[in-house]
Write a protein that holds these residues in place. Structure first.
Motif, PDB file in Angstrom:
ATOM      1  N   MET A   1      48.919  51.561   1.378  1.00  0.00           N
ATOM      2  CA  MET A   1      49.403  52.296   2.407  1.00  0.00           C
ATOM      3  C   MET A   1      49.516  51.810   3.966  1.00  0.00           C
ATOM      4  O   MET A   1      50.276  52.007   4.669  1.00  0.00           O
ATOM      5  CB  MET A   1      48.986  53.827   2.547  1.00  0.00           C
ATOM      6  N   GLU A   2      48.366  51.203   4.181  1.00  0.00           N
ATOM      7  CA  GLU A   2      48.239  50.663   5.522  1.00  0.00           C
ATOM      8  C   GLU A   2      49.473  49.493   5.799  1.00  0.00           C
ATOM      9  O   GLU A   2      49.754  49.255   6.733  1.00  0.00           O
ATOM     10  CB  GLU A   2      46.733  50.115   5.609  1.00  0.00           C
ATOM     11  N   ARG A   3      49.650  48.774   4.856  1.00  0.00           N
ATOM     12  CA  ARG A   3      50.421  47.749   4.717  1.00  0.00           C
ATOM     13  C   ARG A   3      51.782  47.915   5.139  1.00  0.00           C
ATOM     14  O   ARG A   3      52.914  47.448   5.475  1.00  0.00           O
ATOM     15  CB  ARG A   3      50.441  46.854   3.438  1.00  0.00           C
ATOM     16  N   ARG A   4      52.204  49.356   4.813  1.00  0.00           N
ATOM     17  CA  ARG A   4      53.548  49.873   4.975  1.00  0.00           C
ATOM     18  C   ARG A   4      53.460  50.675   6.347  1.00  0.00           C
ATOM     19  O   ARG A   4      54.358  51.165   6.653  1.00  0.00           O
ATOM     20  CB  ARG A   4      53.978  50.987   3.948  1.00  0.00           C
ATOM     21  N   GLY A   5      52.385  50.554   7.049  1.00  0.00           N
ATOM     22  CA  GLY A   5      52.497  50.841   8.564  1.00  0.00           C
ATOM     23  C   GLY A   5      51.959  52.253   8.420  1.00  0.00           C
ATOM     24  O   GLY A   5      52.156  52.943   9.583  1.00  0.00           O
ATOM     25  N   MET A   6      51.203  52.887   7.535  1.00  0.00           N
ATOM     26  CA  MET A   6      51.069  54.332   7.545  1.00  0.00           C
ATOM     27  C   MET A   6      49.546  54.665   7.771  1.00  0.00           C
ATOM     28  O   MET A   6      48.793  53.862   7.724  1.00  0.00           O
ATOM     29  CB  MET A   6      51.353  55.057   6.049  1.00  0.00           C
ATOM     30  N   VAL A   7      49.460  55.663   8.811  1.00  0.00           N
ATOM     31  CA  VAL A   7      48.328  55.992   8.866  1.00  0.00           C
ATOM     32  C   VAL A   7      47.651  57.037   7.996  1.00  0.00           C
ATOM     33  O   VAL A   7      46.314  57.434   8.113  1.00  0.00           O
ATOM     34  CB  VAL A   7      48.114  56.696  10.476  1.00  0.00           C
TER      35      VAL A   7
END
Length: 387
Positions: free
Chosen positions: A317-323
């Motif tokens: 999820m981080e790699r998708r720019g999600m917090v």
């Protein structure tokens, strides 16, 4: 008339035949028929005769027995009962020997049955192990006061507020445990330490959650059939916590029922009961796809050994720019239930594996609302898979 003392000699004691021999002043040597021997002292205090053992021979020599007897006779001259004084001294010695680490370990041992997995994960003990015992572990628990606690937890009181709160809580339990053992401790020490430390500046942040309206788009983007994507899909569909999902085993599934073992359910007071999760048609489809990755019966294995980690899903999820984080999907589901359905509170909370109602209410409640939850989870699945 002054009674003669020091009537015995070391040689006489060593070669004595079975019997009782007086050294004078109330000190006696008793040689038993079985070959053993011990010293004892007879004194009169408060109008009654008292007899106390001074130890076995030859572990206690004649000289040592005389020194002990003189010590106790001095107490008698002061009007004290030497037996009670010795017991008091022993209790005081025990208090001095009970350092915080020993008490903490004993408190932990007595509470293992209350903790998930008997506390083997170490989460109950770790706040003490990391932040309290390095400084206070060897301090007699009876000597610990609020300034000791303040100085120990001050470095993390604001920067690691939740950890500091847990450490303070565990320390309070240890002090109560010490009191139950008969040790003289200050049960208000932790409350006084909190007053000295002041209100914590740090506020606990909830796990970031994706708004339920955005969950369908995210769900439908998980299309590569990998362990990570399939695990996230089932996490969303089931609204369970990460750990039971990651350790999902094929033998836990029977038809449309996934039974999570009681020990894997965090925070449930009815920890002796397993928890049944209703599986929607979409969830069963995901499980069928995940079975292609099965290893040793686990549906979501890691690349090397064991099962997928929570961090693996979070990093994706981080790699998708999600917090947002995987655990947040439980909040997404709960908000959807509240905003779009008329589901009763106790059913919605049961979907999340939460305990609702008071102890009396729970004692009489025998249902887990499985049929109602099945309908709700099917509706949730339709929501996240809609085009």
């Amino acid at each position: 008339m002054v009674r003669a003392r020091n009537k015995l000699s070391a040689a006489a004691v060593k070669s004595a035949e079975p019997g009782k021999y007086s050294d004078g002043g109330g000190l006696w040597f008793h040689k038993r028929a079985d070959g053993g021997a011990q010293w004892f002292l007879r004194v009169h205090v408060h109008g009654r005769r008292r007899e106390m053992g001074l130890g076995s021979y030859p572990a206690v020599s004649l000289k040592e027995a005389r020194e002990q007897s003189e010590h106790f006779r001095a107490q008698v001259r002061q009007g004290l009962d030497p037996i009670k004084q010795r017991e008091k001294e022993a209790r005081d010695a025990v208090r001095r020997l009970h350092v915080l680490r020993d008490v903490a370990l004993d408190a932990f041992e007595s509470r293992k049955a209350e903790l998930k997995g008997d506390g083997l994960a170490g989460r109950w003990f770790s706040p003490l192990e990391l932040h309290v015992l390095p400084k206070l572990g060897q301090v007699p628990v009876a000597e610990i006061d609020q300034t000791d606690i303040r100085d120990t937890l001050a470095p993390i009181w604001h920067t690691k507020a939740d950890t500091a709160r847990k450490a303070m809580n565990r320390l309070s339990i240890c002090l109560r445990h010490a009191a139950a053992l008969g040790l003289e401790v200050d049960l208000q020490a932790t409350d006084k330490a909190k007053a000295l430390l002041g209100k914590q500046r740090h506020t606990v942040q909830n796990v970031p959650a994706l708004p339920w309206q955005d969950v369908p788009t995210f769900y439908q983007s998980l299309t590569d059939g990998s362990v990570t994507h399939l695990a996230l899909r089932l996490l969303i569909l089931s609204a369970v916590r990460s750990r039971p999902l990651r350790f999902l085993h094929l033998d836990q599934i029977d038809g449309n029922i996934w039974t999570i073992p009681a020990e894997a359910m965090k925070g449930r007071k009815d920890a002796t009961r397993d928890f049944r999760v209703p599986l929607s048609s979409e969830a069963l489809r995901v499980i069928d796809q995940a079975s292609a990755h099965e290893r040793d019966g686990f549906l979501f294995p890691s690349v090397r050994k064991g099962v997928i980690s929570d961090a693996t899903m979070a990093r994706m999820m981080e790699r998708r720019g999600m917090v947002e984080r995987p655990h947040g999907f439980r909040s997404s589901f709960r908000d959807w239930v509240a905003e779009t359905t008329t589901t009763p509170h106790e059913i919605a909370e049961t979907c999340l594996g939460h305990v609702s109602g008071g102890s009396v209410e729970r004692a009489y409640r025998r249902t887990d609302y499985f049929d109602q939850r099945s309908e709700l989870m099917e509706l949730w699945a339709l929501t996240v898979t809609r085009a």
